[in-house]
Write a protein that holds these residues in place. Sequence first.
Motif, mmCIF file in Angstrom:
data_model
loop_
_atom_site.group_PDB
_atom_site.id
_atom_site.type_symbol
_atom_site.label_atom_id
_atom_site.label_comp_id
_atom_site.label_asym_id
_atom_site.label_seq_id
_atom_site.Cartn_x
_atom_site.Cartn_y
_atom_site.Cartn_z
ATOM 1 N N PHE A 106 0.668 -1.196 0.055
ATOM 2 C CA PHE A 106 0.053 -0.194 -0.160
ATOM 3 C C PHE A 106 0.838 1.341 0.084
ATOM 4 O O PHE A 106 1.842 1.371 0.518
ATOM 5 N N GLU A 111 6.146 -2.160 7.039
ATOM 6 C CA GLU A 111 4.847 -2.767 6.437
ATOM 7 C C GLU A 111 4.398 -4.034 6.991
ATOM 8 O O GLU A 111 3.116 -4.482 7.048
ATOM 9 N N TYR A 125 3.084 2.423 8.892
ATOM 10 C CA TYR A 125 3.005 3.260 8.046
ATOM 11 C C TYR A 125 4.240 3.920 7.796
ATOM 12 O O TYR A 125 5.327 3.620 8.754
ATOM 13 N N LYS A 152 -2.464 6.021 3.786
ATOM 14 C CA LYS A 152 -3.316 5.366 4.798
ATOM 15 C C LYS A 152 -4.702 5.032 4.188
ATOM 16 O O LYS A 152 -5.411 4.246 4.716
ATOM 17 N N LYS A 192 -4.670 1.731 2.462
ATOM 18 C CA LYS A 192 -4.631 0.811 3.397
ATOM 19 C C LYS A 192 -5.836 0.453 3.968
ATOM 20 O O LYS A 192 -6.167 -0.762 4.108
ATOM 21 N N GLN A 195 -8.121 -1.274 1.881
ATOM 22 C CA GLN A 195 -7.703 -2.635 1.516
ATOM 23 C C GLN A 195 -8.166 -3.372 2.931
ATOM 24 O O GLN A 195 -8.696 -4.535 2.654
ATOM 25 N N ASP A 196 -8.116 -2.770 3.929
ATOM 26 C CA ASP A 196 -8.429 -3.599 5.132
ATOM 27 C C ASP A 196 -10.336 -3.681 5.023
ATOM 28 O O ASP A 196 -10.790 -4.705 5.455
#
Length: 408
Positions: free
Chosen positions: A59, A103, A171, A358, A361, A364-365
């Motif tokens: 990410f 990461e 991050y 962020k 990510k 993606q989560d």
Amino acid sequence: MLFLLSSFLFLEILPMLFCEPNIYFKEQFNVGDKWEKRWVQSEHKGKEWGRFDLTAGKFFGNEELNKGIQTSQDASFYGLSAKFDAFSNENKPLVVQFSIKHEQNIDCGGGYIKLFDCSLDQKDLHGESPYLIMFGPDICGPGTKKVHVIFNYKGKNLLINKDIRCKDDIYTHVYTLIVRPDNTYEVKIDNEKVESGELEKDWNFLPPKKIKDPETKKPEDWDDRAKIDDPDDTKPDDWDQPEYIPDPDATKPEDWDDEMDGEWEPPMINNPAYKGEWKPRQIDNPNYKGQWIHPEIDNPEYIADSNLYQYSEICIVGIDIWQVKSGTIFDDILVTDDPEYAQEFAEETWGATKDAEKKMKDNQDKEDRKRTDEEAKKTKVNEVEDDEEEEEEEISEANEEFHEHQEL
């Protein structure tokens, strides 16, 4: 005359106003595989060296801008270095800055960089190679989450006397060290100051200025007891009592056999009359002189050094770390003499992409949670269908048995 003086002063400060920063080293890893030509992999024997891969990770905010070199093999050492034109930071600031992203949600491993002089054999870089400065985060379990700031002074590696906590999330973060000619320093994370002070105070560069006078001892008649026992206090006659006594309410069991069980004794209980060890009451000591303070003298071994900050030759930057779990990305490595330029560079790189990183990510989560929920629902549906099929089979078998019984 005044006009000429003003013009002269303006000409004097003009170069200072428009002075270009000295950029001794700058690596952004965004020009394809050319980075491998600038960096030298250590070949030191006896180590299992891990491989760095060029990537922006899983990410990112900008895939091209955020490309860096990532540790790729678990439980490995990593040794990589790059050389640049030698310089000295005499009479000017030294700024070391880089970004790092753990990461993999690192559990134990280093994330720092080192500066070396030109004597380093880059192909033989290893953990014992002498360095000038070591700077960056180090994480190992819940107990170690700190920023290392280590200076080499006269052959000794000196650790900072303060605890600087590092970031421990997944991050990208920017770490900046500024060392100034007035022997002060500043540590920043994400362009925000987290620590600063004086080199002499926060590292053991020099022996203490003052020491205890070895020729002076505390006088034998010096009384530093604030309280003393009252000499007129006496212990009461009934004070001494046993701590435990036989239980007066206990009775011998009816089935107790002295010949078989031995002589019966009642159980012991705490004595309510027991008062513990007697101590006389305390009173103010009439001879109390206060705490004795050992007089200090100038330390004959202390020699002031106004050049603690200074290194005569800096020409190599290196990554020399061990990681249990790989996945760390190093990027935007900068060595300069201009703190303002370093701050601007951090904003143009990390600052320009951190929010998008962020957000990616988070998305993606969100997708992962959605996929997990869908798989859980699918699994539940399959289980229900399997149960229904089993139930239908049981009913069918029961019907067959019934008909067979009827035919008989």
